[in-house]
Every structure is written in structure tokens, then in C-alpha cells.
Write a protein that holds these residues in place. Structure first.
Motif: not given
Length: 143
Positions: A54-58, A67-71, A75-76
């Protein structure tokens, strides 16, 4: 007649409601792994991955990174091969499939500050610890 029935059944079992817009090289959604599987496999050497996330931020300047979300709260950051394409700036929260190379690294402070500024955030030293993913292709799920 049997073959026609088998073909029709195969099409009925596929997921036609899952539609994606592609950016960069055309990739498929097949065999994408979860972010958690990706995090367990990524290391300090570049390796190829296909990840569903899931895209977190653009980047709000051009759409030149996301960036993509992760538990794990790692920072990806996803950039795009050869700066050859961008993604829409309004796709935060969308499901995405990315394919490309990734590795863990510590970003130069200036680069980390630049990303923080593009994202409208205050710089924090922890932003230097990152997983860099250079995508050759991106699929963004259409709603």
C-alpha cells in the motif's frame, strides 16, 4: 465442447475486478510477495523483487518517489528506474505492485533531508536508515 467449458470456467475464476494502471515497464501482478516477505529477504546487495503493498506517501513535487507501508515502520522508498517515469501525486493509500531491485542502505544526510522536504516533513536522523527500491514498473490498483 468440453474445451470451451474449461476455457469459460478459467475466465470466470480469474479476478476481472482487479484492474491496474501501469507506469514504467509493463509488469504483471503474478507472484508478487507481501511487504513482510520482502523485508525478510532484502539485504545489503541489490536483488530483484516483486512486491504487493500500500502506498504510504508520494512526492508532492513531481511524483518521482513514493514510500510503502509496513508494520515494521522501516522507511521503504521507491524511486523509478532511470528517472524515466513518475506516478500520480494523489495515489497515497492505493494498492500497488512494484517490480525492481532493492537493498538496505544508509542514505546520505543531504538526500534524506531532500526527501523529508519533498514529503513536507521535518528531517530526522532515523530517515537515513532506508530500504531503497528502484522500480522498473509499477501497477497501481484502480478503484
Amino acid at each position: 465442447m468440453r474445451y470451451i467449458a474449461i476455457i469459460l470456467f478459467a475466465f470466470a475464476c480469474s479476478n476481472p475486478s482487479e484492474k491496474f494502471a501501469f507506469h514504467g515497464e509493463e509488469i504483471s501482478s503474478e507472484n508478487a510477495i507481501s511487504v513482510e516477505e520482502f523485508l525478510a529477504q532484502v539485504g545489503e546487495e541489490n536483488a530483484n523483487f516483486k512486491v504487493r503493498a500500500t502506498i504510504e506517501e508520494v512526492c508532492q513535487m513531481k511524483g518521482c518517489w513514493m514510500t510503502i507501508m509496513n508494520e515494521s515502520d522501516i522507511n521503504i522508498r521507491v524511486t523509478f528506474k532511470d528517472y524515466g517515469f513518475f506516478v500520480p501525486k494523489d495515489v497515497s493509500g492505493s494498492e500497488v505492485i512494484i517490480e525492481g531491485i532493492a537493498k538496505e542502505e544508509i542514505l546520505d544526510e543531504d538526500v534524506a533531508r531532500h526527501y523529508a522536504e519533498d514529503g513536507g516533513q521535518e528531517y530526522d536522523e532515523s530517515m537515513r536508515n532506508s530500504i531503497t527500491f528502484v522500480a522498473k514498473g509499477v501497477l497501481i490498483k484502480e478503484s
